[in-house]
Design a protein around this motif. Structure first.
Motif, mmCIF file in Angstrom:
data_model
loop_
_atom_site.group_PDB
_atom_site.id
_atom_site.type_symbol
_atom_site.label_atom_id
_atom_site.label_comp_id
_atom_site.label_asym_id
_atom_site.label_seq_id
_atom_site.Cartn_x
_atom_site.Cartn_y
_atom_site.Cartn_z
ATOM 1 N N LEU A 181 -58.816 89.033 86.242
ATOM 2 C CA LEU A 181 -58.261 87.792 85.714
ATOM 3 C C LEU A 181 -57.749 86.871 86.807
ATOM 4 N N SER A 182 -57.159 87.422 87.842
ATOM 5 C CA SER A 182 -56.669 86.561 88.920
ATOM 6 C C SER A 182 -57.832 85.976 89.716
ATOM 7 N N GLY A 183 -58.879 86.754 89.947
ATOM 8 C CA GLY A 183 -60.052 86.236 90.650
ATOM 9 C C GLY A 183 -60.733 85.127 89.873
ATOM 10 N N LEU A 184 -60.782 85.274 88.555
ATOM 11 C CA LEU A 184 -61.399 84.246 87.719
ATOM 12 C C LEU A 184 -60.534 82.990 87.652
ATOM 13 N N ALA A 185 -59.217 83.163 87.728
ATOM 14 C CA ALA A 185 -58.331 81.997 87.798
ATOM 15 C C ALA A 185 -58.592 81.226 89.087
#
Length: 316
Positions: A181-185
């Motif tokens: 989720l952080s990488g996609l953010a």
């Protein structure tokens, strides 16, 4: 009924979940007066709003603007799902097409985007709606480029044939799960500068307030939008993190169904939750890659004077 027990100064709704006033929550969390209450709100989808919910938004909160961060696919699914919103109970769980990290996959450029618009009957008369798709074309293209040509060919073939879930699972298994989720953010921030500029055009306009931002669950895309605003307003990282993590508790009633759906498209169970350390990683990425929130926003076209306007409007 959706209740605000975990959110200081919250409002009571029948069908709107994960709702909170950012000013009230941040000030309570930090024990400081940082943001003006009653101006900026976040929530999950308000499509199933009951008559009571609409009265709260219009008469109590006096909401003027809703920023809808969802994709065309999510809008399309909302058409049938919330058709009987006033008579229904709490909103149903999100479907595979509503998973936060999924891009807007539309291999047919000839499809009219108006076919996917949220029907007017689901929108509240008297409130201005603005669609800003953080999972739109730039984000989608960036993710699709990470697939091999064989994987892309298979994905598009399945999508055109109507096997949307099977198509998305190729992306979920090979790209999304690995990014987290952080990488996609970070991917959204890197590739959606135009959408970020559109958000801040609204946030810097006094006539838009009070304002509500939402996606499907009000967790990731809404969390990312809020993170940018809170960074700009010098809110401590700990408070930004607590605001993001609160969504996990607020969304517990939907978790079981969400886990089943995301598993069907190749995503791990963790995507149904809030990622521990998400706020710190995303804030750190902005600082390291761009030298701070101000420079990042300038790169998106949000000039310094516009940034200062947002701060003036929202900060005590």
């Amino acid at each position: 009924m959706a209740t605000p027990n975990s959110v200081p100064g919250g409002h009571t709704f029948d069908n709107i979940i994960n709702f909170r006033d950012l000013g009230t929550f941040i000030n309570h969390t930090t024990s400081r007066d940082i943001l003006k209450p009653g101006l900026l709100y976040r929530s999950a989808r308000p499509d199933a709003a009951s008559n009571h919910d609409r009265e709260v938004l219009l008469d109590e909160i006096k909401l003027k603007t809703i920023i809808d961060l969802r994709t065309k696919t999510e809008h399309s699914e909302a058409k049938g799902k919330f058709a009987a919103r006033q008579k229904s109970g709490p909103p149903g769980p999100p479907t595979a097409g509503e998973t936060a990290a999924l891009p807007s996959l539309n291999p047919d450029p000839g499809v009219d985007s108006s076919d996917h618009a949220v029907p007017a009957t689901l929108r509240i008369e008297g409130i201005k709606y603005v669609d800003v798709d953080l999972n739109g074309k730039p984000y989608s293209n960036a993710l699709l480029k990470q697939l091999s040509w064989r994987q892309r060919a298979k994905l598009y073939s399945l999508y055109v044939l109507g096997y949307h879930k099977e198509a998305i699972s190729i992306l979920g298994t090979n790209v999304l799960a690995a990014r987290g989720l952080s990488g996609l953010a970070e991917d959204s921030l890197e590739h959606c500068g135009g959408e970020v500029k559109a958000l801040f055009d609204l946030l810097s306009d006094e006539k838009c307030y009070p304002l509500l931002a939402h996606c499907t669950q009000g967790k990731d895309r809404t969390g990312l939008t809020v993170l940018l605003v809170l960074m700009l307003c010098d809110v401590p990282l700990e408070a930004i993190d607590r605001d993001y993590m609160l969504s996990e508790k607020e969304l517990l009633p939907e978790r079981q169904d969400k886990v089943k759906e995301i598993a069907s498209i190749g995503l791990p169970e963790s995507f149904a939750d809030c990622e521990e350390g998400w706020a710190g990683r995303v804030c750190g990425w902005v600082e390291e890659k761009y030298g701070g929130i101000g420079k990042y926003l300038e790169r998106c076209g949000v000039r310094a004077e516009q940034q200062e306007r947002v701060r003036m409007l929202l900060m005590v």
